[in-house]
Structure formats: structure tokens, C-alpha cells
Motif scaffolding. Structure first.
Motif, PDB file in Angstrom:
ATOM      1  N   SER A 379      33.530  34.176  44.934  1.00  0.00           N
ATOM      2  CA  SER A 379      33.862  35.513  44.426  1.00  0.00           C
ATOM      3  C   SER A 379      34.785  36.238  45.396  1.00  0.00           C
ATOM      4  O   SER A 379      34.690  36.096  46.616  1.00  0.00           O
ATOM      5  CB  SER A 379      32.572  36.322  44.213  1.00  0.00           C
ATOM      6  N   ASP A 381      37.977  39.809  45.283  1.00  0.00           N
ATOM      7  CA  ASP A 381      38.672  40.787  44.456  1.00  0.00           C
ATOM      8  C   ASP A 381      40.107  40.327  44.211  1.00  0.00           C
ATOM      9  O   ASP A 381      40.555  39.290  44.718  1.00  0.00           O
ATOM     10  CB  ASP A 381      38.634  42.184  45.087  1.00  0.00           C
ATOM     11  N   GLN A 384      42.339  39.899  47.366  1.00  0.00           N
ATOM     12  CA  GLN A 384      42.013  38.672  48.102  1.00  0.00           C
ATOM     13  C   GLN A 384      42.519  37.439  47.360  1.00  0.00           C
ATOM     14  O   GLN A 384      43.003  36.489  47.987  1.00  0.00           O
ATOM     15  CB  GLN A 384      40.492  38.584  48.292  1.00  0.00           C
ATOM     16  N   VAL A 405      39.793  35.267  39.221  1.00  0.00           N
ATOM     17  CA  VAL A 405      38.704  35.929  39.923  1.00  0.00           C
ATOM     18  C   VAL A 405      37.371  35.728  39.205  1.00  0.00           C
ATOM     19  O   VAL A 405      36.349  35.423  39.828  1.00  0.00           O
ATOM     20  CB  VAL A 405      39.018  37.431  40.085  1.00  0.00           C
TER      21      VAL A 405
END
Length: 432
Positions: A379, A381, A384, A405
Motif C-alpha cells: 500500500s 499513496d 509514492q 495504488v
């Protein structure tokens, strides 16, 4: 798939004795399964995301078995059309791919899908030989009953042999994403390949409305047709291997592909020219199936190479639907041509479709030798994910990286000759 294919080499002969029969309706009976398959396979795949894979697979096999029983019990062409449509209603191909994805790690998934594809090709080859033999033993109604039994045995395998996944999740590399259809359908290279599989299965279905009739007219009784099909299929499978090696290892994919389409076209016109010679028909079929097997193997490979990794499942869904629509169109149009222009017209129709495909295929781009690679990244965002995409494209052999994502997966396009898989280890999140 074996159950769907088994009647292909024998049905045109059997159907001549049915009530209300016409060449158009014979073609519809052979090809109508493709219509229901094309309409239902993607919705069934989406349904399996909600209710689970195995319930949908079992329901599909029950529908398929029921359609087989309906066809076996029919004494007119309309009953068989209904039965074949119901057979196609057991549209579980997409669900099986999704289940295979649930049960496999991302890095091994492409190999699993390839094995499933090989099993379908093997089923087709076996059906051409086995269909005439079974017809001599149990007849076409018996083949339909056998098909129902195979479907029920498949349910036993699903329940007691196939593992049940701990959880079923969506896999965009193996399943269609509704929001991506527009992008996939707007890609010219993918559309060119979709037209190719559409044309290939249109030709195949139409061809077997005529070919068994010619063998019979040349004095070869239906139960002996396997004498032609067995050596043809064995030789064709062997003959295609050097071309597969040239296409993949020597990077001559486009030239091999175009050559195969041209050979397919020439074989079909050759069947028209040599329809009065049993040897000519056998040689023509050998050339046809060498080209057919080669194209059947390279088309999905080209889809995988050309589709962006995160849209591969959607591209394969459109491709598969195009294949089934082609089978339906081949039965319908092939039957109409047979009714209007006779057996000779069917061969010319098939050759004309191949010629059109050749013209369409000539404009294809020479595909890059890229493979798909899925990397679980966990996981993060959007910011990232964007940074990670940049880092991944710096790894040797990685030409494209897209991080989704919501999936926690990076979809990569890689050149295996340059790819350094170990360099991805710092970015990989293990699937514990």
C-alpha cells in the motif's frame, strides 16, 4: 472446450438428416455457442468477483451440461440450436482465468495462463481426430451426452481437486476492467489483433461446414475422416515449431505472422482449386492447420506484448470475445454462403476473409520483445506510486512501469534479455 469442439468435424454430415434443416441453420447450430459465450463471459467474470469463483464455474458447467442434454434429445435443427446456445451460456473462461490468478503468485501467472491456453489447443486437436471416431461408435447424440458427462466430471474436479483460494481478489492482468474498454478499443494495434482472431475463428467455423462434405463426396466415409485429420494435426503441430522459434527467439514476429496469414489464405484458395482430389484436400488442410496453429499461438502472445500491463486483462477479454463472435459469424455467414453458392462458395468466402485479414495485418507494427512482470509493492499513496514508477523504470530491462495504488501492484513491461529481476527485490513486498 473439448465438448464444444467434438461435433465440429461431424455435425455438417449428421445435420443433413434432421427435420427443418437448411445450410444456414446448420451453420447457426455450429456457431451459435460463440454468441452466448461472447455475451456472457465478461459478466460471469465480474459476477465471480462478488460471489466467488467456484459457484460461478459450477453454475456454468451445469448450464453447459443442460445444453448438451437438450442437444442430445433434439430431433430437429431448432432443438440443437437451442442446446448449442445453452452450451455457450456456460461461459466460464474468464472465471477460470480469475481463479488461476487467485491461486498463483504474480510472477508465475503468465506461465499458468499459457498452460491453460495449451490445454485448449490440445482439446481442439484431439476433437478433430476423436469426433469422427466417436460418431461411428455413439453418433452425434451420444457425443452430446458424453459432453454432458464431461461437464459433470468437471464439477467433481472443481469441488474436490482444485484448491479453494483463501480469498478472491480482482486481478487486472487477468480480468476485464469496465472503465478500460474505451482505451483498449481505441488502440489500433490491439484492434488489428482482435480482428485477426475474429477472422481466424470465422474461417475455422465456416470451413467445417464444407470440408467434411467434400471428403464424403470424394468417397471417404465419415467414420474414416480421422485418417485425414490425425496425420494432418500431428504434422502441422511439428511444422509450426521452427516458425515459433524464428518469431520469438530470432525476433521475426511480424514477418512470420504475415507469412502465416498469407499461407492460410493460399491454403483456402487451394482447397477450392483441388476440391476434386483427396490428396489435394489433405495437403491443403495440412497447410491450413500449420498456419492456423501458428497464428493461434502467436496472437495471444502479441496481445500480451502490445497491451499495457495494467490493461492486459481487459485486452484479453476483448480478444476472447472477438474470437467467440468470429465463431458465431463464421457459422452464420458460412451457412448463408453454402446455401447460396454451394461448397465452392464456402472455400472462396474463407479465402476472401483471409485476404482481408492479410491486408489489415500488413500495417501492424513490429512488436517489441517485451514481457509482462507483476511486482507486489504494498500500500502507498499516489505520490509514492509516482516516485516508485520512476525508480522502477531505471532498473535494467524495465521499459514501462505503472503502479496501481488500489491493487498494491506494479505492472511492468520488461525486456527479458536485459532484465535484472534481483534489482527489484528492494521494492517487492512479499505476499505473506
Amino acid at each position: 472446450m473439448l465438448g464444444l469442439f467434438l461435433i465440429l468435424p461431424v455435425f455438417a454430415l449428421y445435420a443433413e438428416g434432421l427435420a427443418d434443416v437448411t445450410p444456414l441453420l446448420i451453420g447457426l447450430a455450429i456457431g451459435v455457442y460463440g454468441l452466448t459465450q461472447a455475451v456472457l463471459q465478461i459478466p460471469f467474470g465480474m459476477l465471480s468477483d462478488r460471489v466467488g469463483r467456484k459457484p460461478v464455474i459450477i453454475a456454468g458447467l451445469l448450464i453447459f451440461a443442460f445444453g448438451s442434454v437438450v442437444a442430445a434429445s433434439a430431433d430437429d435443427i431448432w432443438g440443437i440450436i437451442l442446446g448449442r446456445a445453452l452450451q455457450g451460456g456456460g461461459a466460464i473462461a474468464a472465471v477460470i482465468m480469475a481463479l488461476a490468478a487467485d491461486l498463483s503468485r504474480e510472477q508465475r501467472r503468465l506461465r499458468i495462463m499459457a498452460i491453460i491456453g495449451m490445454s485448449i489447443g490440445f482439446a481442439f486437436a484431439v476433437s478433430l481426430v476423436l469426433g469422427p471416431v466417436l460418431n461411428s461408435w455413439i453418433g452425434v447424440p451420444g457425443i452430446f451426452r458424453l459432453t454432458a458427462g464431461l461437464a459433470l466430471s468437471g464439477i467433481v474436479v472443481v469441488l474436490f481437486v482444485v484448491p479453494t483460494p483463501e480469498k478472491s481478489v480482482f486481478h487486472r492482468d487477468a480480468e476485464a476492467v469496465p472503465g478500460q474498454f474505451g482505451k483498449v478499443l481505441a488502440e489500433p494495434e490491439l484492434l488489428r489483433l482482435d480482428f485477426g482472431i475474429f477472422a481466424l475463428h470465422m474461417i475455422l467455423t465456416a470451413l467445417f461446414l464444407a470440408y467434411p462434405l467434400v471428403l464424403r463426396d470424394l468417397g471417404l466415409v465419415s467414420e474414416s475422416h480421422w485418417i485425414i485429420y490425425l496425420p494432418v494435426m500431428l504434422l502441422a503441430m511439428g511444422a509450426m515449431v521452427p516458425f515459433i522459434i524464428a518469431a520469438e527467439s530470432k525476433q521475426r514476429m511480424k514477418s512470420v505472422f504475415i507469412g502465416a496469414v498469407a499461407a492460410l489464405m493460399l491454403s483456402l484458395f487451394g482447397l477450392y482449386v483441388f476440391k476434386s482430389s483427396l490428396i489435394g484436400m489433405a495437403v491443403g488442410l495440412l497447410v491450413f492447420f500449420t498456419a492456423f496453429n501458428l497464428l493461434e499461438a502467436t496472437l495471444p502472445s502479441l496481445i500480451a506484448k502490445m497491451a499495457p500491463g495494467e490493461r492486459k486483462g481487459t485486452a484479453m477479454g476483448v480478444y476472447s470475445s472477438s474470437q467467440f463472435i468470429g465463431a458465431f459469424g463464421g457459422g452464420l455467414l458460412g451457412g448463408w454462403v453454402h446455401a447460396r453458392f454451394g461448397i465452392e462458395g464456402v472455400f472462396l468466402f474463407c479465402g476472401g476473409v483471409a485476404l482481408l485479414w492479410l491486408l489489415v495485418a500488413r500495417g501492424m507494427s513490429d512488436p517489441k520483445q517485451l514481457s509482462n512482470f507483476l511486482l507486489p509493492v504494498g500500500s502507498m499513496d499516489l505520490q509514492q506510486a509516482s516516485l516508485l514508477e520512476g525508480k522502477l523504470t531505471e532498473v535494467d530491462g524495465v521499459s514501462q512501469a505503472v503502479v496501481i495504488v488500489e491493487d498494491g501492484i506494479a505492472y511492468l513491461k520488461v525486456d527479458l534479455a536485459l532484465f535484472d529481476e534481483a534489482a527489484l527485490d528492494p521494492y517487492c513486498v512479499s505476499e505473506a
